[in-house]
Design a protein around this motif. Structure first.
Motif, PDB file in Angstrom:
ATOM      1  N   GLU A   1     -92.238 -40.358 -25.049  1.00  0.00           N
ATOM      2  CA  GLU A   1     -90.811 -40.076 -25.175  1.00  0.00           C
ATOM      3  C   GLU A   1     -90.441 -39.827 -26.632  1.00  0.00           C
TER       4      GLU A   1
ATOM      5  N   PHE B   1     -95.834 -44.226 -22.315  1.00  0.00           N
ATOM      6  CA  PHE B   1     -94.559 -43.572 -22.065  1.00  0.00           C
ATOM      7  C   PHE B   1     -93.608 -43.709 -23.246  1.00  0.00           C
TER       8      PHE B   1
ATOM      9  N   LEU C   1     -91.905 -35.749 -18.411  1.00  0.00           N
ATOM     10  CA  LEU C   1     -91.050 -36.885 -18.762  1.00  0.00           C
ATOM     11  C   LEU C   1     -89.652 -36.694 -18.182  1.00  0.00           C
TER      12      LEU C   1
ATOM     13  N   ARG D   1     -91.874 -43.376 -12.714  1.00  0.00           N
ATOM     14  CA  ARG D   1     -92.148 -42.505 -13.853  1.00  0.00           C
ATOM     15  C   ARG D   1     -93.575 -41.978 -13.806  1.00  0.00           C
TER      16      ARG D   1
ATOM     17  N   TRP E   1     -93.967 -39.398 -10.977  1.00  0.00           N
ATOM     18  CA  TRP E   1     -93.369 -38.114 -11.370  1.00  0.00           C
ATOM     19  C   TRP E   1     -94.299 -37.367 -12.322  1.00  0.00           C
TER      20      TRP E   1
ATOM     21  N   LEU F   1     -86.608 -49.033 -16.486  1.00  0.00           N
ATOM     22  CA  LEU F   1     -87.688 -48.051 -16.597  1.00  0.00           C
ATOM     23  C   LEU F   1     -88.984 -48.617 -17.188  1.00  0.00           C
TER      24      LEU F   1
ATOM     25  N   HIS G   1     -84.479 -46.410 -11.329  1.00  0.00           N
ATOM     26  CA  HIS G   1     -85.840 -45.900 -11.494  1.00  0.00           C
ATOM     27  C   HIS G   1     -86.656 -46.873 -12.340  1.00  0.00           C
TER      28      HIS G   1
ATOM     29  N   ILE H   1     -88.054 -38.278 -16.017  1.00  0.00           N
ATOM     30  CA  ILE H   1     -87.316 -39.525 -15.822  1.00  0.00           C
ATOM     31  C   ILE H   1     -87.257 -40.236 -17.165  1.00  0.00           C
ATOM     32  N   ARG H   2     -86.084 -40.221 -17.807  1.00  0.00           N
ATOM     33  CA  ARG H   2     -85.910 -40.825 -19.123  1.00  0.00           C
ATOM     34  C   ARG H   2     -84.973 -42.025 -19.043  1.00  0.00           C
TER      35      ARG H   2
END
Length: 338
Positions: free
Chosen positions: A209, A205, A133, A115, A118, A151, A110, A135-136
């Protein structure tokens, strides 16, 4: 262009790369080689396109070229909701390999565009920060620990890397089909935004996070027979997120009605299959068995312990699970049913 994330972890443990042969996983494959990371690959062939078999053979040839172990899973999934069932199928395969061959981390390719796509889709569904979030860079799915080293790479940078190094890769023609929701968001919104605001999006991002980690505390479910239980986190948002992830890992998506009902605490039936009981200290989840005839002694013991009515049918035939709940409720007296 960004570095790979979590290089320190990648160099210390055995890792397995989920490899499709497409743009992103091919780039990650060669970047791992460049960084002298020891890894093997796992490929799933769904036989949905004419090129599926060719992609499988390419994956095998690439692994053999670099003396890597490769694992191939072949399946055909008919019916509706293909994307969801395909995801469940491949993670079942990956989980089997991780356990059998003692891999510590599963790597997926990914990247930053994924990200953003999504996040946009989740915003349009009315989701909160944890869902946006989804997709971490370092995550967990059931017993699988997942790293996503790409990422912070955007799609243009990945394609430029492949072009510069003249690396062959496959193109999934379905990526151009805007009937798929993700493709619609990709072509109409995320791709133009990424071209103009890539660095700012990457920074955002990172901040999001960090903020999410301070707001959402993990909810770790343990099990006894088919009973799952976890100590409740301090905030309801963490509680709801933990319950949502628990059911998602079992292929069940909570509806908005479910989520609103959970805010009231207490007992709930989820997907007509599970009984869920949110208590002051713990949350309990078990198969919903409402036709079981219980003896009076057991019912009285449940009432004394304030065990949810919807859990009792399952617990009646699961003595070890019942014993776990008793001890969590600090009841250490010997069991006696009249």
């Amino acid at each position: 262009m960004s570095e790979l994330l979590h290089l320190d972890l990648l160099k210390e443990e055995r890792v397995l790369l989920a490899f499709s042969g497409g743009v992103d996983s091919t780039a990650l494959f060669h970047l791992l080689l460049e960084h002298n990371i020891t890894f093997d690959i796992a490929h799933v062939n769904y036989h949905t396109r004419e090129s599926s078999d060719a992609e499988e053979q390419s994956a095998i040839a690439l692994a053999q070229k670099y003396n890597l172990q490769y694992y191939i899973h072949s399946c055909r999934l008919g019916g509706v909701n293909f994307e969801h069932r395909a995801r469940e199928e491949r993670y079942k395969f990956f989980g089997y390999l991780m356990k059998k061959h003692s891999y510590r981390y599963l790597l997926t390719a990914h990247q930053l565009n994924d990200r953003l796509e999504w996040l946009m889709m989740q915003m349009c569904r009315g989701s909160g920060l944890p869902e946006m979030l989804g997709i971490r860079s370092h995550d967990r799915r059931d017993d699988i620990e997942i790293l996503r080293p790409l990422l912070e790479w955007d799609r243009d940078s990945i394609e430029a890397y492949l072009h510069t190094h003249n690396i062959h890769h496959h193109i999934d023609e379905s990526n151009a089909d805007e009937r798929y929701t993700r493709n619609f968001f990709r072509h109409r919104y995320s791709a133009p935004m990424m071209r103009d605001y890539r660095d700012a999006i990457r920074r955002s991002f990172r901040y999001l996070e960090e903020d999410n980690e301070s707001l959402i505390k993990p909810m770790d479910f343990l099990s006894a027979e088919e009973l799952s239980y976890a100590h409740n986190p301090h905030t309801f948002r963490s509680l709801l997120y933990g319950i949502d992830r628990f059911f998602k890992s079992r292929g069940i998506l909570l509806t908005q009605h479910d989520k609103e009902a959970l805010k009231k605490g207490g007992e709930h039936i989820i997907a007509r299959r599970f009984a869920l009981s949110i208590e002051k200290k713990y949350t309990f989840i078990a198969p919903y068995e409402h036709t079981v005839v219980m003896d009076k002694g057991f019912r009285e013991k449940c009432r004394a312990l304030k065990i949810g009515v919807k859990l009792r049918g399952y617990l009646y035939g699961a003595p070890r699970a019942f014993e776990v709940i008793r001890r969590l409720k600090d009841d250490l007296t010997p069991l006696r049913f009249d």
